[in-house]
Design a protein around this motif. Sequence first.
Motif, PDB file in Angstrom:
ATOM      1  N   THR A 239     -43.831   0.783  30.953  1.00 34.10           N
ATOM      2  CA  THR A 239     -42.971   0.390  29.943  1.00 34.10           C
ATOM      3  C   THR A 239     -41.635   0.269  30.493  1.00 34.10           C
ATOM      4  OG1 THR A 239     -42.509   0.406  27.539  1.00 34.10           O
ATOM      5  CG2 THR A 239     -42.668   2.445  28.761  1.00 34.10           C
ATOM      6  N   PHE A 240     -40.670  -0.151  29.688  1.00 32.00           N
ATOM      7  CA  PHE A 240     -39.240  -0.064  30.019  1.00 32.00           C
ATOM      8  C   PHE A 240     -38.806   1.111  30.366  1.00 32.00           C
ATOM      9  CE2 PHE A 240     -39.445  -4.129  27.627  1.00 32.00           C
ATOM     10  CZ  PHE A 240     -39.282  -4.852  28.865  1.00 32.00           C
ATOM     11  N   HIS A 241     -37.832   1.414  31.229  1.00 32.82           N
ATOM     12  CA  HIS A 241     -37.191   2.519  31.674  1.00 32.82           C
ATOM     13  C   HIS A 241     -36.032   2.868  30.308  1.00 32.82           C
ATOM     14  CE1 HIS A 241     -34.456   5.774  33.178  1.00 32.82           C
ATOM     15  NE2 HIS A 241     -35.453   5.856  34.337  1.00 32.82           N
ATOM     16  N   PRO A 242     -36.002   3.887  29.969  1.00 35.47           N
ATOM     17  CA  PRO A 242     -34.987   4.279  28.713  1.00 35.47           C
ATOM     18  C   PRO A 242     -33.548   3.793  29.051  1.00 35.47           C
ATOM     19  CG  PRO A 242     -36.007   6.346  29.419  1.00 35.47           C
ATOM     20  CD  PRO A 242     -36.769   5.194  30.076  1.00 35.47           C
ATOM     21  N   ALA A 243     -33.219   4.109  30.415  1.00 34.67           N
ATOM     22  CA  ALA A 243     -31.906   3.329  30.565  1.00 34.67           C
ATOM     23  C   ALA A 243     -31.479   1.812  30.696  1.00 34.67           C
ATOM     24  CB  ALA A 243     -31.398   3.843  32.105  1.00 34.67           C
ATOM     25  N   TYR A 244     -32.895   1.376  30.848  1.00 33.45           N
ATOM     26  CA  TYR A 244     -32.667  -0.151  30.595  1.00 33.45           C
ATOM     27  C   TYR A 244     -32.476  -0.467  29.288  1.00 33.45           C
ATOM     28  CZ  TYR A 244     -34.020  -5.025  31.005  1.00 33.45           C
ATOM     29  OH  TYR A 244     -33.876  -6.466  31.066  1.00 33.45           O
ATOM     30  N   LEU A 245     -33.266   0.221  28.432  1.00 34.92           N
ATOM     31  CA  LEU A 245     -33.245  -0.284  26.937  1.00 34.92           C
ATOM     32  C   LEU A 245     -31.828   0.305  26.377  1.00 34.92           C
ATOM     33  CD1 LEU A 245     -36.692   1.068  25.620  1.00 34.92           C
ATOM     34  CD2 LEU A 245     -36.031  -1.039  26.270  1.00 34.92           C
ATOM     35  N   LEU A 246     -31.140   1.057  26.915  1.00 32.38           N
ATOM     36  CA  LEU A 246     -29.772   1.438  26.284  1.00 32.38           C
ATOM     37  C   LEU A 246     -28.891   0.375  26.906  1.00 32.38           C
ATOM     38  CD1 LEU A 246     -29.412   5.328  27.410  1.00 32.38           C
ATOM     39  CD2 LEU A 246     -29.449   4.236  25.295  1.00 32.38           C
ATOM     40  N   ARG A 247     -29.303  -0.314  28.000  1.00 33.53           N
ATOM     41  CA  ARG A 247     -28.407  -1.579  28.348  1.00 33.53           C
ATOM     42  C   ARG A 247     -28.708  -2.723  27.692  1.00 33.53           C
ATOM     43  NH1 ARG A 247     -29.434   0.646  33.416  1.00 33.53           N
ATOM     44  NH2 ARG A 247     -30.745  -1.135  33.881  1.00 33.53           N
ATOM     45  N   SER A 248     -30.115  -2.825  27.337  1.00 33.78           N
ATOM     46  CA  SER A 248     -30.656  -4.137  26.652  1.00 33.78           C
ATOM     47  C   SER A 248     -31.401  -3.807  25.408  1.00 33.78           C
ATOM     48  CB  SER A 248     -31.465  -4.765  27.978  1.00 33.78           C
ATOM     49  OG  SER A 248     -30.853  -4.859  28.829  1.00 33.78           O
ATOM     50  N   PRO A 249     -30.923  -3.280  24.498  1.00 31.35           N
ATOM     51  CA  PRO A 249     -31.494  -2.834  23.329  1.00 31.35           C
ATOM     52  C   PRO A 249     -32.345  -3.789  22.684  1.00 31.35           C
ATOM     53  CG  PRO A 249     -29.044  -2.752  22.874  1.00 31.35           C
ATOM     54  CD  PRO A 249     -29.431  -3.499  24.177  1.00 31.35           C
ATOM     55  N   SER A 250     -32.276  -5.059  23.057  1.00 30.05           N
ATOM     56  CA  SER A 250     -33.074  -6.331  22.240  1.00 30.05           C
ATOM     57  C   SER A 250     -34.709  -5.917  22.880  1.00 30.05           C
ATOM     58  CB  SER A 250     -32.703  -7.571  22.608  1.00 30.05           C
ATOM     59  OG  SER A 250     -32.509  -7.865  23.912  1.00 30.05           O
ATOM     60  N   TYR A 251     -34.817  -5.272  23.939  1.00 29.00           N
ATOM     61  CA  TYR A 251     -36.081  -5.062  24.420  1.00 29.00           C
ATOM     62  C   TYR A 251     -36.802  -3.627  23.825  1.00 29.00           C
ATOM     63  CZ  TYR A 251     -35.432  -8.523  27.763  1.00 29.00           C
ATOM     64  OH  TYR A 251     -35.192  -9.970  28.500  1.00 29.00           O
ATOM     65  N   LYS A 252     -36.049  -3.223  23.097  1.00 29.33           N
ATOM     66  CA  LYS A 252     -36.669  -2.057  22.380  1.00 29.33           C
ATOM     67  C   LYS A 252     -37.833  -2.412  21.561  1.00 29.33           C
ATOM     68  CE  LYS A 252     -32.716   1.125  22.175  1.00 29.33           C
ATOM     69  NZ  LYS A 252     -31.880   1.872  20.895  1.00 29.33           N
ATOM     70  N   ARG A 253     -38.115  -3.491  20.631  1.00 27.96           N
ATOM     71  CA  ARG A 253     -38.969  -4.277  20.131  1.00 27.96           C
ATOM     72  C   ARG A 253     -40.193  -3.851  21.113  1.00 27.96           C
ATOM     73  NH1 ARG A 253     -41.198  -8.964  19.411  1.00 27.96           N
ATOM     74  NH2 ARG A 253     -39.682  -9.667  20.790  1.00 27.96           N
ATOM     75  N   LEU A 254     -40.139  -4.574  22.035  1.00 27.44           N
ATOM     76  CA  LEU A 254     -41.287  -4.535  23.206  1.00 27.44           C
ATOM     77  C   LEU A 254     -41.808  -3.165  23.421  1.00 27.44           C
ATOM     78  CD1 LEU A 254     -40.551  -7.483  25.494  1.00 27.44           C
ATOM     79  CD2 LEU A 254     -41.999  -7.816  23.526  1.00 27.44           C
ATOM     80  N   ALA A 255     -40.932  -2.247  23.571  1.00 27.35           N
ATOM     81  CA  ALA A 255     -41.119  -0.924  24.079  1.00 27.35           C
ATOM     82  C   ALA A 255     -41.916  -0.330  22.856  1.00 27.35           C
ATOM     83  CB  ALA A 255     -39.772  -0.203  24.294  1.00 27.35           C
TER      84      ALA A 255
END
Length: 269
Positions: A239-255
Amino acid sequence: MIPEPAPTVRELLAFYLEAGVDCALAEEPIDRLAEMDAPPPVPRAAAPVEAPRPAAAPTVIRGEAAPAPDVAIASAREAARTAPTLEALRELMQGFEGCALKHTATRLVFADGNPQARIMFVGEAPGRDEDIEGLPFVGRSGKLLDLMIGAIGLNRTTAYIANVIPWRPPGNRTPTPQETQVCLPFIQRQIELVNPDVLVTLGNPSTQTLLGTREGIMRTRGRWFDYETGARTIRALPTFHPAYLLRSPSYKRLAWQDLRAIAKVLAAA
Ligand code: URA
């Protein structure tokens, strides 16, 4: 010619920061050049007797010059293979001299969480906060990881967390392929000893290194892989790395979708 004015302290600090030096390793500066001129280290046989280690790395010895990469990799493999427990593995890694990152990091960042957990999360490498505390994922991305695992009813007493690389690369630079290969046998043995039902690889480097794929995280996330320990097949989900999700919050839905898939497999297992 007019001499350049000496740089101010502020300019010097800005220079160091840009070069990746963002924390002090010790109270006093260490003159590494003087160290190079110092007489060679006392041969091991003449040194005071050390407490026995659980399994000494065979060819990479404290005080000797850095080994060639293939020697370091072979040594890490042999050492990791012989560690009978997580505690023995940690001890062995503390004494391992085959990875140069150890000398720039403040300390080993081995793991956090419950070694009996049914789920194990693996990131890439410690950052500054982790290097200071000696625990993985305690900085900003760690706070988000806590929220992510909390969303499926887990926390650090019911999950186990580690990294592919256990020493912080200076200035948080990307670990070299060689550093990754030297550290790989240690995390592989750690996974084998924890023996979770589900392995979650966080981000591209961890996914590609542990699952042996060259595909990017956009393609691999949410897809189940088989991770072979040699003794057992473990289900693995990138799954996405949390650091990436902090930079790209729109991917939190997929996470979130990935986390729900993990919860479902844990409930069924
Ligand atoms: N990023 C990682 O991959 N690991 C950590 O421990 C912290 C940040």
